[in-house]
Design a protein around this motif. Sequence first.
Motif: not given
Length: 503
Positions: A307-309, A312-324, A439-449
């Motif tokens: 992913s380009k960016n 940082i958001s909350r996951r299971d009540e914990k602050l997490c740094l995420m990328f795809r 990006l602080w306060g963002y989350r990735f959109e789902p891309c599977m269906s």
Amino acid sequence: MLAYLPRPPADTSRYGTFPQKPDLPAATGALVEDGGQQAAATAAKRSVPMPNYPSGPRRSGFVPGESSLPPSRGSLTTQHHRGRPSWCPPPAPQEAGARLYPLHALSVANIPNSSRGKTSARSSTIPTPEGLQSRRCKLLEEDSPMVQAGKRQRQRYVTKVGKCQVNLGNIQDKKRFLSDIFTTIVDLKYRWFLFVFMMCYIVTWVVFGFIYFFDAWVRGDVGHQGDPEWRACIENVDGFVSALLLSVESQRTIGYGTRMVTANCAEGVILLMAQSIVGSMIDAMMVGCMFVKISRPKKRAQTLIFSKNCVISRRDEKLCLMFRVGDLRESHMVDAKIRAKLIKSRQTAEGEFIPLEQSELNLGYDTGEDRLFLVEPQIICHVINRHSPFWDMSAESLRREQFEIIIILEGIVEATGNRCLATGMTCQARTSYTEDEILWGYRFEPCMSLEKGAFQVDYSRFEMTFEVQTPAASAKELHELKELEQQEHSTLSLYWDHLLQPC
């Protein structure tokens, strides 16, 4: 190296906008003519005490009673990235109800979106003439340190495509490269590799052709061409060109039959044996280098995407740094592993400067989550805890830091066709993220269906993110707030138990 030192806080980033109570007295309500009166009015204005905001612990980090919408990234960062000074008015007239207070007074973001349109623009304390003020704001916009920092090109340690921006120089002992000649040849660029490949054959053909011609000339075979009574050592060699053809035919085992080495001389037989051995060695080395050069899984990394960016958001009540991460090929990676390194310069307590220090980011290697079954795009998560270098980093301090996160994904290329050829071919893909790409306060959109009995991956949504409610405080501050709430709750429960005990 100095590019990864923490940035000093700029003057325009130390203050935030907080809504002013309507009953606060205004220190200056009219124009002040001379400079002394302006300074006195400004001092009186700043001496007004800060309104008392509720300082009790808040679970979500937002001001109670206000709008529950999350503070967007733009509410904290766009004012600085746009380059407009904090006290310059916007082009459109706004309500002059904003005060300047330090952002560190409140550790959790409490600026709702509903009041952003009214209080985001920081009005000037002392009104000045319109032309002079606009001209001054324009000059400060051009000379703002944030704007100058944005104009400067950032020197990355690793590019987005995974190329390391490190040049090695002043290497004295270059004989080490010749000791590992196979790896040296394979690491050459294709134009130099093909040049070495061709020159190995051409040089041996020319050298042995010259030896053949010299032997035929010394023994007199060149001058006795067509003499049936002459016992020639090398037949049908009348010049250097014919000797060169004999060298090529002997080494490549072509054997046209017109030129050949006879048994009338021992040196001709020894020369033919030597050329056969040298030719076999060249074939084994150069063909092996060509095969490794072509079959190296370096290009396989082009179909592994990141992913380009980072978010940082909350996951299971914990602050997490995420990328795809994702794989575009249907042939999967075997035993895929992922690692992350933080590149940042720092100075120790003893005054030692450590340039580009590398520290490990835990992506789940203690629980096995760093081993991926990369069939569909996956979101890699780094939990920001006490052992994380982002433990005491908030949304405000993130903009002042300078660091780089290196992501390394490696695995074995799955066997296709001949299984023996693909065994042990390890592929490695790399990318990097700077602090501006988080990006602080963002989350990735789902891309599977689920479509037609199978899972469908839509890679057009691979980069898409959406904003979520995330406090701008650091993980350390959130942890302290949670502990404070637990202490207050336990104290209150003990108090009620004590009151109810006589009953």
